[in-house]
Design a protein around this motif. Sequence first.
Motif, PDB file in Angstrom:
ATOM      1  N   GLN A 268      -2.846  12.316  42.060  1.00  0.00           N
ATOM      2  CA  GLN A 268      -1.816  12.177  43.093  1.00  0.00           C
ATOM      3  C   GLN A 268      -1.221  10.782  43.149  1.00  0.00           C
ATOM      4  O   GLN A 268      -0.040  10.597  43.467  1.00  0.00           O
ATOM      5  CB  GLN A 268      -2.398  12.549  44.464  1.00  0.00           C
ATOM      6  CG  GLN A 268      -1.415  12.365  45.618  1.00  0.00           C
ATOM      7  CD  GLN A 268      -2.003  12.757  46.956  1.00  0.00           C
ATOM      8  OE1 GLN A 268      -2.706  13.744  47.060  1.00  0.00           O
ATOM      9  NE2 GLN A 268      -1.732  11.970  47.990  1.00  0.00           N
ATOM     10  N   ARG A 269      -2.008   9.787  42.778  1.00  0.00           N
ATOM     11  CA  ARG A 269      -1.560   8.397  42.913  1.00  0.00           C
ATOM     12  C   ARG A 269      -0.552   7.986  41.851  1.00  0.00           C
ATOM     13  O   ARG A 269       0.050   6.927  41.943  1.00  0.00           O
ATOM     14  CB  ARG A 269      -2.777   7.474  42.912  1.00  0.00           C
ATOM     15  CG  ARG A 269      -3.708   7.744  44.095  1.00  0.00           C
ATOM     16  CD  ARG A 269      -5.037   7.037  43.941  1.00  0.00           C
ATOM     17  NE  ARG A 269      -5.791   7.583  42.808  1.00  0.00           N
ATOM     18  CZ  ARG A 269      -6.934   7.073  42.360  1.00  0.00           C
ATOM     19  NH1 ARG A 269      -7.439   5.998  42.938  1.00  0.00           N
ATOM     20  NH2 ARG A 269      -7.570   7.640  41.352  1.00  0.00           N
TER      21      ARG A 269
ATOM     22  N   THR B 220      -2.447  16.102  48.925  1.00  0.00           N
ATOM     23  CA  THR B 220      -3.433  16.016  49.993  1.00  0.00           C
ATOM     24  C   THR B 220      -2.793  16.443  51.309  1.00  0.00           C
ATOM     25  O   THR B 220      -1.758  15.898  51.695  1.00  0.00           O
ATOM     26  CB  THR B 220      -3.967  14.579  50.135  1.00  0.00           C
ATOM     27  OG1 THR B 220      -4.667  14.207  48.948  1.00  0.00           O
ATOM     28  CG2 THR B 220      -4.921  14.466  51.323  1.00  0.00           C
TER      29      THR B 220
ATOM     30  N   LEU C  37      -7.591  13.474  43.901  1.00  0.00           N
ATOM     31  CA  LEU C  37      -7.901  12.129  43.408  1.00  0.00           C
ATOM     32  C   LEU C  37      -8.999  12.178  42.359  1.00  0.00           C
ATOM     33  O   LEU C  37     -10.031  12.818  42.569  1.00  0.00           O
ATOM     34  CB  LEU C  37      -8.323  11.223  44.573  1.00  0.00           C
ATOM     35  CG  LEU C  37      -8.616   9.760  44.239  1.00  0.00           C
ATOM     36  CD1 LEU C  37      -8.196   8.844  45.381  1.00  0.00           C
ATOM     37  CD2 LEU C  37     -10.110   9.538  43.934  1.00  0.00           C
TER      38      LEU C  37
ATOM     39  N   THR D  22      -5.106   9.155  50.366  1.00  0.00           N
ATOM     40  CA  THR D  22      -5.939  10.176  49.743  1.00  0.00           C
ATOM     41  C   THR D  22      -7.354  10.126  50.296  1.00  0.00           C
ATOM     42  O   THR D  22      -7.766   9.145  50.909  1.00  0.00           O
ATOM     43  CB  THR D  22      -5.990   9.992  48.215  1.00  0.00           C
ATOM     44  OG1 THR D  22      -6.342   8.625  47.924  1.00  0.00           O
ATOM     45  CG2 THR D  22      -4.657  10.319  47.569  1.00  0.00           C
TER      46      THR D  22
END
Length: 199
Positions: free
Chosen positions: A156-157, A17, A174, A130
């Motif tokens: 991404q997490r 991001t 996300l 995000t």
Amino acid sequence: GGAIWISGSSLELLNSTLSGNLAEGRGGGVYATAGSSIDIISSTLSENNFRGNDSLRIEDSTVTLSNSIIAGFSSAFFDCTSTGSSSVSIVGVSLIGSGGAACGLTPGPNLLTGDPGLGPLADNGGPTLTHAPQPGSPVLNAGDNASLPIDLLLDQRDIGFPRIFDGAVDLGALEVSTCNLRVITGDVTGSVRFLEACD
């Protein structure tokens, strides 16, 4: 480039991001020049600004977009601009808020346009901030599973957040998912929209 300035080199932006960056020169998010090559995969460029214009600026360079979101502050401006001998292509599906004409692209099944329906930059779980797609967002389940790198299993997490949920990948960094909340502290149980980890 407010976040990234690349000149005469190559870059892969994956599950990332870029948000809230400001450039005094060109490219609020990414500025690519002098024969650079960039692959933007499952990433979100949002709310980046160069005097109200272009989150992605490409000069004499090559960019490939895949399952990604490029969106800015206002529909009155271009989110992506290209000049010179630049080339922009899409593998799978992506969304450019302003339509992509300034990057030589035409809206169609592989290029969505308009408001991506993202929430603000926030803690939606994981170690980094995000933008979460909101209910009704056009990016939900809009991606192309076959275009994902074979080893891209998480968003991404990272751990606990699958890259594909409900059958089809979301555009951007996300993946919205609803699943059982793993108890981390206290007696929290049940099902929530965004959670710390999915079992």
